[in-house]
Design an enzyme around this catalytic site. Structure first.
Site, PDB file in Angstrom:
ATOM      1  CG  HIS B 269      -1.830   1.145   1.335  1.00 20.46           C
ATOM      2  ND1 HIS B 269      -3.144   1.090   0.919  1.00 20.46           N
ATOM      3  CD2 HIS B 269      -1.643   2.404   1.803  1.00 20.46           C
ATOM      4  CE1 HIS B 269      -3.723   2.269   1.114  1.00 20.46           C
ATOM      5  NE2 HIS B 269      -2.827   3.078   1.658  1.00 20.46           N
ATOM      6  CD  GLU B 270       1.542   3.630   3.689  1.00 16.99           C
ATOM      7  OE1 GLU B 270       1.716   4.695   3.055  1.00 16.99           O
ATOM      8  OE2 GLU B 270       0.498   3.404   4.361  1.00 16.99           O
ATOM      9  CG  HIS B 273       0.206   6.180  -0.671  1.00 13.04           C
ATOM     10  ND1 HIS B 273      -0.800   6.912  -1.256  1.00 13.04           N
ATOM     11  CD2 HIS B 273      -0.372   5.503   0.362  1.00 13.04           C
ATOM     12  CE1 HIS B 273      -1.951   6.674  -0.607  1.00 13.04           C
ATOM     13  NE2 HIS B 273      -1.712   5.818   0.377  1.00 13.04           N
ATOM     14  CD  GLU B 299      -6.043   5.164   0.314  1.00 16.75           C
ATOM     15  OE1 GLU B 299      -5.113   5.978   0.559  1.00 16.75           O
ATOM     16  OE2 GLU B 299      -6.268   4.163   1.013  1.00 16.75           O
TER      17      GLU B 299
END
Lengths: 506, 506
Positions: B269-270, B273, B299
């Protein structure tokens, strides 16, 4: 009675210098991060960040209103000699006058150039490639000469640079002290080299697992009084101590799995710096009274803990059992005397930061002479490797195998820190003189070390050195505390009294 | 032809916003260090550093000269629609107008109130004591309403707040999309809950040593294109991604030795980003064209890599053998199908950040409806727990056992981040729609994942999303790339096509 205006002006100075210090401390965290955790790709942006902050700090610290406030206080009773405020005003004035002479563009250029040069130097050292570092060095020398000219000096441009690190020191004085020291050091080194007994260095070159080293040195730094609640220990190529701000003073080291000394004494050294910073009067953050006196005094604190404490027999009478537990494979069947001799091996070697206590100062003298010549214009950047190697042969009798082991070993020149090196040798001189005074005041420090008790010494240093901040110039501070002007005697006595018996030199 | 004055004004804006961004980026490194490596003792000084920088940044970003430069460009040909400069001017104007409308006193009050509220919320959550948090929540709602009034809005005060995170989004649009989504999500969740087959979750709750997790997730993040040469991965309580500046985009995670998902999907997830930030046009740093489009788009990038890639069967057909090697004790006799099912367990649960792909959006809708009502004045702070619990029962069929598992679980309201939650669900919608377009453009992405090839997808995202910065509003960007306005269809199709076979729902 101080006038209302003068009191208000002093309050303004306090507030403004606190804010300036807070702003400057953002540069400290940027610098710390740069050499600990920053990814490679961040180098250019980091240079931009640091140079922007340096510019903002410079701008605020040179604002005319500061000059006005200073004048207001100077013309009042508050600046009367003896008043604690007077020393702050004196030092703020020193810094202000010097800074206003530095054009902001030059400050920014130096910050940016050296930030970029750092990365280049790291690569150059790794690849033993002086040529790739040469353009940076050339530009840095040029910028530092510009700095000296801007700031001004009496006789020697180098003095303008050295003054930043050791206020009021001049190259003439340093040359005099160094010459005297050298003339007596050389025969000591020769006597030791000629001694039949030699240190069993193989002991400290056994396997010392890095994880075990980390645990051991952290506990050791804690035991002498470095506060990990207000600090931390990380790994960097070049060990250092940096103050982020009150409550946050960080140290770094490097570990060699086949050489115990590097990490261990590196940490004791940096912890000595850290203890000084942690015990400055931090509630006056931003004022000279909350700042270290000089880098020479700073180095006296690190060398005192590293050598006079950490390399003493008494220290290891206390710590050796723990060391055996930490490194059972390396130390289980080693006698304390042999270990003590091994960590105190004296022999000419290439790397300054790994040098023993006796030969260390020769490394400094070599660098001092070279940078003095660079700033004078007598030594060209391209000739640095050959001159280094010639001098090294002359001083140490050794042929430098490559620039990694020679002129590329230190971070200083890439960081623009010309004028910094002499403070290391001054620190050694101060350290011995201060230690003698503490020993006299507190009585038999070695007996305390044997019991693992270091608090009394640390409190003595805090009371006599740390608490004063920059109240007195370095030489005056040492004289006040020890009752004597600076002299090489305590260092020379310490060295002969410690090493002659060790090496059976009569 | 643009006028000389307008060109000069644009250059001034570029320079000034670059400097402001560089200055603000110093705050980023302070924030990163604060939650990674800062010693306890540094907390007060850190707050001083951050607040000083925040003040300097705010001050420069609201200076009247910026308004003058903007007007100069706006009155010239340079701001003509279609010109790449026009988008920058439009976004700079948006930000500037908004910032100058905020009274400094309100900015300060919100900062102070939320920093106090954070500590109170941490305690309240720990003690399951909503009442102790209630006064803070009341004040924060009041301040956020004041902010909405100061900034201005068309119909709905909430829109003024949401605009900070998702520019141009309105609660009317969001309500429409969410209502449509919800009506179809609820039956899907019911079908899955009623399925006879359930996921073997015990597989991911075996022993996963943290060191092995670190090595594995770092390699995985690298394989999908997160660049460690311009980033790094550290451990924090709450995972995040932060951009220090061009070439330096850092991510963090947390590891649970008894739950593989937290560290693994947290990092994917990070990293999503991070990949977005690393591929923005960084040479325009400081201008909107070098900034992320919106938090919803941000997101979409993290959820796309975490879920549509990282939780796909194809991804694990490629990666599972490495996972078995990394965690032999946990995975040696596990079949890929079972592992894949375990990481895709769907079940209603109380905590948003631990929710699966299917139920996640319901968590967001609940929060969105509640904060919309709070800002409207239709929901009183004291009624938050009871309304939360009612809605939760309605949406998830579960009785909330206590406020820790209910309305006290998220940091957002204590931090004054009303209007932020919708961006999470928008991100999920955008992610599916973008993924479908990429799959159509590039052809069978799953076949590529099976070969461990992610470059094509990443390049497609860079070309179509990252490279545009804030050139287009989020909805326009998605429509341009996918050829369709925002719709819930791709997300709903993705969920049924993935989870119905997995759960044998016909």
């Amino acid at each position: 009675m101080p006038s209302k205006n003068a009191e208000a002006a002093f309050e303004s100075l306090k507030e403004e210098f606190n804010e300036i210090a807070v702003l400057a401390s953002c540069e400290s965290i940027l610098g710390w991060d740069e050499v600990t955790y920053m990814p490679e790709g961040g180098a250019i942006h980091r240079a931009n960040q640091k140079s922007l902050l340096a510019g903002l700090v410079h701008n605020r610290a040179t604002a005319p209103r500061i000059g006005d406030w200073l004048a207001e206080v100077e013309n009042s009773d508050m600046a009367k000699n003896g008043d604690p405020i007077a020393a702050n005003i004196r030092e703020l004035r020193r810094g202000y006058d010097k800074m206003v002479k530095m054009p902001e563009s030059l400050v920014k250029e130096i910050t940016k150039e050296t930030s970029l040069a750092h990365v280049i130097w790291v690569e150059a050292r790794k690849n033993n490639d002086f040529k790739s570092f040469l353009p940076s060095l050339k530009r840095i020398i040029k910028l530092k000469v510009q700095e000296a000219e801007a700031v001004g000096y009496e006789k020697e441009p180098y003095d303008a640079l050295m003054d930043t690190y050791e206020p009021n020191a001049t190259s003439a004085q340093v040359t005099e002290v160094f010459t005297a020291l050298r003339s007596q050091l050389v025969p000591i080194i020769e006597n030791i080299a000629g001694a039949p007994k030699q240190a069993p260095v193989e002991i400290i070159e056994r396997e010392y697992p890095v994880d075990a080293q980390k645990t051991f040195v952290e506990a050791t730094a804690k035991s002498i009084g470095y506060n990990f609640g207000a600090g931390r220990l990380d790994v960097t190529t070049h060990p250092f101590c940096t103050t982020i701000g009150p409550g946050d003073v960080r140290i770094t080291t490097r570990y060699n799995p086949r050489r115990l000394n590097d990490g261990l004494f590196g940490v004791l050294h940096e912890a000595g710096h850290g203890i000084y910073e942690q015990n400055l009067p931090q509630d006056e953050f931003g004022l000279p009274s909350a700042e270290a006196c000089s880098l020479g005094i700073h180095e006296s604190q690190s060398r005192l803990w590293e050598n006079l404490v950490g390399r003493s027999k008494a220290f290891w009478e206390h710590l050796f059992p723990s060391a055996v537990k930490a490194f059972p494979k390396a130390l289980s069947n080693v006698a304390l005397d042999d270990f003590y001799f091994a960590i105190n091996d004296v022999r000419p070697s290439f790397i300054r930061v790994e040098a023993d206590e006796v030969t260390y100062n020769l490394h400094i003298m070599l660098r001092f002479e070279m940078e003095l010549a660079m700033i004078r214009g007598d030594l060209k950047a391209e000739d640095v490797p050959s001159v280094w190697n010639e001098k090294f042969k002359d001083y140490f009798g050794l042929d430098v195998p490559d620039d990694r082991m020679g002129c590329l070993q230190d971070v200083h020149w890439s960081a623009g820190l010309m004028g910094y090196f002499p403070t290391y040798a001054l620190g050694n001189l101060y350290a011995s003189q201060l230690y003698d005074a503490a020993d006299r005041d507190l009585g038999d420090l070695h007996a305390k070390f044997r019991k693992g008790s270091f608090d009394e010494l640390r409190h003595w240093l805090t009371k006599n050195i740390h608490a004063h901040g920059r109240r007195y110039p370095a030489t005056e501070l040492v004289e006040r505390v020890t009752g004597k002007p600076i002299t090489a005697k305590p260092l020379l006595s310490y060295l002969t009294e410690k090493f002659y018996p060790l090496y059976n030199v009569s």
